[in-house]
Design an enzyme around this catalytic site. Structure first.
Site, PDB file in Angstrom:
ATOM      1  N   GLY A  72       0.786  -1.064  -0.087  1.00  0.00           N
ATOM      2  CA  GLY A  72       0.074   0.023   0.001  1.00  0.00           C
ATOM      3  C   GLY A  72       0.819   1.157   0.085  1.00  0.00           C
ATOM      4  O   GLY A  72       2.022   1.195  -0.546  1.00  0.00           O
ATOM      5  N   SER A  73       0.471   2.375   0.804  1.00  0.00           N
ATOM      6  CA  SER A  73       1.144   3.707   0.431  1.00  0.00           C
ATOM      7  C   SER A  73       2.441   3.506   1.043  1.00  0.00           C
ATOM      8  O   SER A  73       3.340   4.618   0.862  1.00  0.00           O
ATOM      9  CB  SER A  73       0.187   4.661   1.337  1.00  0.00           C
ATOM     10  OG  SER A  73      -1.139   4.616   0.604  1.00  0.00           O
ATOM     11  N   THR A  74       2.717   2.551   2.064  1.00  0.00           N
ATOM     12  CA  THR A  74       4.287   2.702   2.430  1.00  0.00           C
ATOM     13  C   THR A  74       5.140   2.426   1.387  1.00  0.00           C
ATOM     14  O   THR A  74       6.139   3.019   1.282  1.00  0.00           O
ATOM     15  CB  THR A  74       4.274   1.626   3.462  1.00  0.00           C
ATOM     16  OG1 THR A  74       4.188   0.307   2.969  1.00  0.00           O
ATOM     17  CG2 THR A  74       3.717   1.674   4.798  1.00  0.00           C
ATOM     18  N   LYS A  81       4.974   3.989  -1.393  1.00  0.00           N
ATOM     19  CA  LYS A  81       5.098   5.590  -1.750  1.00  0.00           C
ATOM     20  C   LYS A  81       6.682   5.922  -1.655  1.00  0.00           C
ATOM     21  O   LYS A  81       7.161   6.776  -2.322  1.00  0.00           O
ATOM     22  CB  LYS A  81       4.086   6.418  -1.318  1.00  0.00           C
ATOM     23  CG  LYS A  81       2.736   6.354  -2.067  1.00  0.00           C
ATOM     24  CD  LYS A  81       1.796   6.995  -1.455  1.00  0.00           C
ATOM     25  CE  LYS A  81       0.320   6.537  -2.337  1.00  0.00           C
ATOM     26  NZ  LYS A  81      -0.832   6.989  -1.233  1.00  0.00           N
TER      27      LYS A  81
END
Lengths: 465, 484
Positions: free
Chosen positions: B216-218, B220
């Site tokens: 997920g966003s980690t 990014k």
């Protein structure tokens, strides 16, 4: 005649009974040491039965020794200590496996089986009694020649006994046992002795015709076709044992013994070649025809394929032993099937390692070579043949059973002489040792009554063949 | 006749020599191979009876063998078994071994070649074989905090010392009690084994390293690292960040979590994009960089390689092989086929914390013989320079901003600058998303980097967010390491 047969054999007519006593003390010390060692390692104490064991082995060895002093003073001094050592170590290992099996049974909440070691000590005593009988009753082995055909007949009867319904029993796939009055016997073990006497007596009479008649073919002296009778009969009888009793080992033993004696009495290698071909043919026939032989061979070719197979478990034990062994009482020989009987060599290899195994094999080698040495020194042909046959019976048995256990050849159920659990075999082997000692006494005895011997006047008996 | 007897004598010697030669081959040369066989109960029995060395944290054993009076002589016991099970593993007679008990077996039972000298002395002096001890890199306080923090949630925590790669905490829930499997009562062991394997929550699996999750966003952080490293972006570069980003070749647009544009701007800076974890901004950046640049950057953080050889069945994190444009956009925000272990995401944070240098993670500090002679000592080892120190410090500043002003607020620690990143990974429609948080602290002198994954928690679906669920656990672990 060849050069070797005209050489001079020197026999030093000293009795050497003192040496024997010293060797016996060492053999007993090693055996009792092993027994105590096992107790300390497995049970953290010197076993309470040590006295019983030490006195038993010691007393029996001493009685045998005294009998030799009394009736066969010139007998070979090495044979008895070797046999005592193997017998003593065998009992110690059987005791060790008793303990191991008891621990396993306890862990699984079962009642442990009766200990086998006391049984083996009892059989040792019976064996020594037979030893005494042979030494004391048979004053001259040559008198056995009179029983040539009686022995042959007895041998055959003993061989056939297990086939009699109600008497013989099937055990582990082989029909080589008889049960009588609640006890089990393996008559084949005694048939072995009878047949050696028969072979020897027969060949003494027939060797000339077997030796002299024949023709050369490809550089080999081959016997006449009509003289092939004896070897043919031996071949058929051994195949019969294999077929009807599923006893691969004994069949090989009988045939091998006859072949060796035939070779020694005629000195014609042609017999060995014919015998070898017959053996190969018989082996191939057995391999293709009988399930149990086929199974032995496949188990030998790939011991790892069968789950929990006897050979596989034994090989694992030996590998676990490595070069120096786990130490007495520190392996798991009880994890192998038939660890006390068929596989006892694997148990030794596990706990005493390659080193211990080779030491044991060297003791066997001593027995075999001293037996053959007796044959060389013996003055009569009959004695030579019997001694050769008995010595070679050890060689064959050791090779066949140890070779089977260590994976060199397919495993066949022969007893490891003196060591394996089993009364009949032990008793028969003691009789064999007694016979060898009796012959060696004859061979080493000075032909004229010996003058008192001192170190610088060594009398020599010179013998020409 | 005598010459024939002599020949037989020679033949008998040859037969016995053949036996000796064969046995020598078997017992001296083939024994290792046969002893190593799986079906070799004898070796298993014997090894089970060995005084196996302890597994230590500092000087406190978490696994040790105690003398007992049964056929195996020693009983393996695990203090706080559930807490340390993902690391120690178990030691069972029936079902083999797991964790360090499996991978460090030869050191623990003393059969390792490195201890051969000592073993020879043992043989000569007739002492029973004794195993060596392992000292772990774990920090007991951090490990306890991680385990307690997870509570009844399903998930995992990994904490790393950024400068060295030492693993300070590795927890996984639900866990199991290795004592149950090490029992000498075969029936109870079989029953425990059966129920552990039947459990659909997979308590035997070490989620910190053995399971793969969409990060997920980690992820990014990786995309951002690639952007800054490319030289085309700075933290102040503005990128398209609408509420909905139309993707080529598909009618499904990329949307932001809250359905709005990025912090009130359709052209947010990268700093702002990270602060609010805007999917559309990172989708834009990802498509501009292309999948190869993302994959290369991920590889520099450790994706595509198997980390931590010390544990068994460690999973390899991956970036998808050949994504098309919309898939690349999805991948840039840690969705589509991007798969990572919690350990891998902790390595990303640790790499940023350590001025861009990713250290090889390790669990075993040293191995010692029973008489405390050191057999081996693990030295820190560099894996890759994932980003330049400049990029690392830019990333750190942006992550500090995430915790100070953005989604990572629940991870803040009073008086300590924390750098972090949240993540909420969508999986199937019918199951709750995974909550992630990865962080390190203090930002100016990092002592600990941590990754927390929550696979399942008993909260309403809308409440699942990395910040709310995972960050407080990371905070507790970091506090434990920092001694606060």
């Amino acid at each position: 005649m060849s050069i070797a047969s005209t050489s001079v054999i020197q026999i030093i007519p000293r009795t050497r009974r003192g040496v024997e006593l010293l060797l016996l003390v060492i053999a007993i010390a090693v055996s009792v040491g092993a027994y105590v060692n096992i107790g300390i390692t497995v049970q953290d104490k010197v076993p309470a039965s040590t006295g019983y064991y030490a006195a038993g082995i010691g007393l029996l060895a001493l009685i045998a020794h005294l009998a030799l002093r009394y009736r066969a003073p010139y007998a070979d001094p090495v044979l008895l200590p070797c046999a005592v050592l193997l017998n003593g170590l065998g009992v110690a290992m059987i005791h060790r496996i008793d303990l191991g099996l008891a621990i396993v049974a306890e862990a699984r909440g079962r009642v442990p089986k009766a200990a086998a070691a006391p049984q083996q000590i009892t059989w040792t005593a019976v064996g020594i009694v037979l030893f005494l009988v042979v030494i004391l009753v048979i004053r001259d082995h040559r008198r056995l020649q009179a029983f040539t055909y009686t022995a042959g007949l007895a041998g055959l009867v003993l061989l056939v006994l297990p086939l009699i319904p109600g008497l013989g029993v099937n055990l582990n796939g082989a029909r080589i046992w008889i049960r009588l009055a609640g006890m089990s016997f393996q008559p084949g073990e005694f048939a072995k002795i009878c047949l050696v006497v028969f072979f020897a007596g027969y060949l003494v009479v027939k060797r000339d015709v077997l030796t002299l008649a024949g023709h050369r073919f490809l550089g080999l002296d081959l016997p006449r076709a009509r003289d092939l009778g004896p070897i043919g009969i031996a071949w058929v009888v051994s195949l019969g044992v294999l077929v009807f009793e599923s006893d691969l080992g004994s069949s090989l033993l009988f045939f091998g013994l006859f072949l060796f004696l035939l070779y020694v009495s005629t000195e014609r290698a042609g017999w060995l070649i014919i015998g070898g071909l017959l053996f190969a043919g018989g082996a191939f026939f057995a391999y293709t025809t009988f399930g149990h032989v086929h199974r032995r061979v496949t188990d030998w070719l790939d011991p790892w394929a069968i789950d929990g197979g006897q050979v596989k478990l034994g090989l694992m034990g030996q590998a676990w032993g490595g070069i120096l062994g786990r130490g007495l009482g520190q392996g798991h020989p009880e994890a192998t099937l038939y660890a006390q009987s068929d596989m006892i060599i694997s148990s030794f290899a596990e706990e005493l390692g390659l080193t211990g195994l080779i030491a044991i094999l060297l003791v066997y080698m001593l027995i075999i070579e001293r037996g053959l040495r007796t044959a060389l020194g013996c003055r009569d042909i009959f004695g030579k043949l019997i001694a050769t046959g008995l010595a070679m019976s050890f060689a064959l048995q050791v090779f066949v059973i140890v070779g089977g256990v260590t994976g060199l050849i397919p495993l066949t159920g022969l007893a490891t002489p003196f060591m394996a659990l089993g009364g009949t075999s032990l008793v028969a082997n003691w009789a064999i040792i007694a016979l060898l000692l009796r012959i060696s006494d004859q061979a080493r005895r000075p032909q004229t009554p010996a003058a008192p011997v001192s170190d610088d006047t060594i009398a020599m008996a010179v013998q020409k063949q | 006749m005598n010459s024939a007897i002599r020949r037989l004598a020679v033949a008998a010697i040859i037969l016995l020599l053949a036996l000796m030669a064969n046995s020598t081959y078997l017992q001296a040369f083939r024994s290792n191979e046969i002893n190593g066989r799986n079906d070799n109960n004898r070796v298993r029995d014997s090894q089970f009876s060995v005084n196996r060395g302890p597994i230590l944290i500092g000087s406190t054993p978490v696994a040790q063998s105690k003398e007992v009076d049964d056929r195996f002589k020693y009983q393996r016991t695990y203090a706080s078994g559930q807490v340390y099970a993902p690391v120690t593993g178990f030691y069972s007679y029936l079902f083999g071994r797991g964790g360090l008990e499996l991978t460090m077996n030869s050191e623990l039972n003393g059969s390792d070649p490195s201890m051969a000298f000592r073993r020879i002395i043992d043989v000569i002096s007739n002492r029973p074989q004794q195993g060596g001890s392992l000292t772990l890199t774990l920090n007991a306080a951090a490990q306890q905090a991680a385990y307690k923090g997870l509570g009844s949630k399903t998930g995992a925590v990994v904490a790393i010392e950024p400068k060295t790669g030492r693993i300070l905490a590795m927890a996984s829930r639900p866990s199991y009690d290795p004592n149950q499997l090490a029992s000498h009562d075969n029936e109870s062991v079989a029953a425990a084994w059966k129920s552990l394997n039947a459990d659909k929550d997979k308590p035997l699996s070490n989620r910190a390293v053995q399971e793969l999750y969409p990060p997920g966003s980690t992820f990014k952080l990786v995309t951002m690292a690639a952007a800054l490293s490319s030289g085309k972006y700075t933290p102040e570069t503005q990128v398209a960040s609408p509420a909905e980003l139309p993707l080529p070749q598909t009618t499904v647009p990329l949307v932001n979590e809250d359905g709005k544009n990025c912090g009130g701007s359709n052209n947010a800076t990268l700093t702002v994009a990270l602060r609010y974890s805007c999917n559309t901004a990172f989708g834009t950046v990802g498509m501009a960089l292309g999948p190869d640049a993302l994959r290369e950057q991920a590889a520099k953080f450790g994706f595509g390689a198997r980390p931590l050889a010390e544990l068994p069945s460690v999973a390899t994190s991956r970036f998808p092989g050949d994504p098309n444009e919309p898939q690349t956009a999805q991948s840039a925000i840690g969705q589509f086929d991007v798969q990572a272990t919690p350990l891998q995401m902790a390595m990303v944070a640790a790499g940023i914390a350590n001025k861009g240098e990713v250290m090889k993670p390790y669990l075993v500090q040293n191995v010692k013989t029973p008489d405390l002679k050191t057999v081996s000592e693990t030295k820190p080892e560099s894996l890759h320079q994932a980003v330049t120190p400049e990029v690392a410090s830019q990333l750190t500043a942006m992550m500090v901003d995430v915790v100070a002003n953005g989604t990572g607020k629940p991870g803040a620690i009073g008086g300590v600058q924390v750098a972090g990143k949240t993540g909420t990974a969508q999986t199937a429609k019918d199951r709750p998303p995974f909550a992630w948080f990865t962080a390190f602290a203090p930002a100016d002198d990092p002592q600990v980097a941590v990754a927390v994954l929550i696979e399942k928690a008993d909260v309403a679906r809308d409440d699942v967010a990395g910040g709310r669920l995972a960050a407080p656990i990371a905070k507790q672990v970091m506090e434990a390491v920092l001694g606060r």
